[in-house]
Design a protein around this motif. Structure first.
Motif, PDB file in Angstrom:
ATOM      1  N   ARG A   1       0.821  -1.220   0.000  1.00 13.85           N
ATOM      2  CA  ARG A   1       0.000   0.000   0.000  1.00 13.85           C
ATOM      3  C   ARG A   1       0.853   1.268   0.000  1.00 13.85           C
ATOM      4  O   ARG A   1       0.337   2.361  -0.188  1.00 13.85           O
ATOM      5  N   LEU A   2       2.162   1.120   0.225  1.00 11.89           N
ATOM      6  CA  LEU A   2       3.053   2.281   0.215  1.00 11.89           C
ATOM      7  C   LEU A   2       3.324   2.724  -1.216  1.00 11.89           C
ATOM      8  O   LEU A   2       3.459   1.888  -2.108  1.00 11.89           O
ATOM      9  N   PRO A   3       3.435   4.027  -1.443  1.00 15.84           N
ATOM     10  CA  PRO A   3       3.871   4.491  -2.770  1.00 15.84           C
ATOM     11  C   PRO A   3       5.306   4.014  -3.017  1.00 15.84           C
ATOM     12  O   PRO A   3       6.143   4.071  -2.119  1.00 15.84           O
TER      13      PRO A   3
ATOM     14  N   LEU B   1      13.749  -5.274  12.649  1.00 13.75           N
ATOM     15  CA  LEU B   1      14.124  -3.915  12.248  1.00 13.75           C
ATOM     16  C   LEU B   1      15.559  -3.874  11.734  1.00 13.75           C
ATOM     17  O   LEU B   1      15.832  -3.290  10.681  1.00 13.75           O
ATOM     18  N   VAL B   2      16.470  -4.507  12.450  1.00 11.71           N
ATOM     19  CA  VAL B   2      17.883  -4.496  12.056  1.00 11.71           C
ATOM     20  C   VAL B   2      18.069  -5.163  10.694  1.00 11.71           C
ATOM     21  O   VAL B   2      18.689  -4.598   9.786  1.00 11.71           O
TER      22      VAL B   2
ATOM     23  N   LEU C   1      10.665   3.777   1.141  1.00  5.22           N
ATOM     24  CA  LEU C   1      11.415   2.535   1.338  1.00  5.22           C
ATOM     25  C   LEU C   1      11.772   2.352   2.810  1.00  5.22           C
ATOM     26  O   LEU C   1      11.751   1.245   3.335  1.00  5.22           O
ATOM     27  N   TRP C   2      12.047   3.424   3.496  1.00  4.04           N
ATOM     28  CA  TRP C   2      12.503   3.373   4.883  1.00  4.04           C
ATOM     29  C   TRP C   2      11.377   3.032   5.849  1.00  4.04           C
ATOM     30  O   TRP C   2      11.634   2.755   7.027  1.00  4.04           O
ATOM     31  N   ALA C   3      10.133   3.027   5.373  1.00  4.54           N
ATOM     32  CA  ALA C   3       9.009   2.616   6.219  1.00  4.54           C
ATOM     33  C   ALA C   3       8.902   1.093   6.301  1.00  4.54           C
ATOM     34  O   ALA C   3       8.336   0.565   7.258  1.00  4.54           O
ATOM     35  N   VAL C   4       9.457   0.388   5.331  1.00  6.08           N
ATOM     36  CA  VAL C   4       9.342  -1.077   5.284  1.00  6.08           C
ATOM     37  C   VAL C   4       9.923  -1.746   6.535  1.00  6.08           C
ATOM     38  O   VAL C   4       9.257  -2.600   7.138  1.00  6.08           O
TER      39      VAL C   4
ATOM     40  N   ALA D   1      17.195  -2.590   3.427  1.00 10.52           N
ATOM     41  CA  ALA D   1      16.756  -1.344   2.792  1.00 10.52           C
ATOM     42  C   ALA D   1      17.949  -0.565   2.243  1.00 10.52           C
ATOM     43  O   ALA D   1      17.891  -0.018   1.139  1.00 10.52           O
ATOM     44  N   VAL D   2      19.031  -0.547   2.997  1.00  5.43           N
ATOM     45  CA  VAL D   2      20.244   0.131   2.524  1.00  5.43           C
ATOM     46  C   VAL D   2      20.778  -0.578   1.276  1.00  5.43           C
ATOM     47  O   VAL D   2      21.115   0.062   0.272  1.00  5.43           O
TER      48      VAL D   2
END
Length: 164
Positions: free
Chosen positions: A93-95, A140-141, A101-104, A147-148
């Motif tokens: 649902r994210l654009p 999260l880690v 990307l950092w919300a994932v 993500a990076v």
């Protein structure tokens, strides 16, 4: 799913197999289950951000991986897979813009922290808030590192074309 081509099905199967292989790999599997989790395969949770079809790979891969969860059994098949499905649903649902990307990693950490944390609480009688923090932190880690990695990989046009 009805408009998938053979290439799409092959990609989805490969991603699901990769998720399982990385989760249960010797040396890594010890960190894939339990109260403190660093499930390296969760890096793949970034794929649905770029293309929604990968959600199916991750849901199936998680289900198969959770077959190997000795201490949680059938509950992990259901609840662990549900956590992945809910996270994928929210992620899709994210654009698909780099700033989102950092919300994932946050989505994955919260969803898994709540669901897997509750699962560990009710089945193994471990403290919920501790489970929420340890499972969520591990998630999260791992997904933040992913993500990076994906942030830089998506700059490569060939990789970006392959993923999208």
């Amino acid at each position: 799913m009805s408009n998938l081509k053979t290439r799409d099905i092959t990609q989805l199967a490969l991603i699901a197999a990769l998720y399982v292989a990385v989760t249960i790999a010797p040396g890594i599997s010890a960190f894939s289950y339990g109260q403190v989790q660093f499930r390296v395969s969760e890096i793949l949770m970034l794929l649905p951000f770029f293309n929604h079809k990968y959600s199916w790979s991750l849901i199936i891969g998680c289900f198969i991986s959770n077959i190997f969860s000795a201490s949680l059994g059938v509950a992990d098949l259901i609840l662990g897979t549900l956590a992945t499905a809910i996270a994928c649903l929210i992620i899709t649902r994210l654009p698909a813009e780099n700033k989102f990307l950092w919300a994932v990693p946050i989505i994955c950490a919260v969803v898994n922290g709540i669901i897997v944390g509750a699962e560990l609480h009710f089945i193994l009688h471990l403290p919920f808030w501790l489970n929420f923090v340890t499972v969520g932190f591990g998630e999260l880690v791992v997904v933040a590192i992913g993500a990076v990695i994906f942030y830089f990989l998506m700059r490569n046009k060939n990789f970006s074309k392959l993923i999208r």
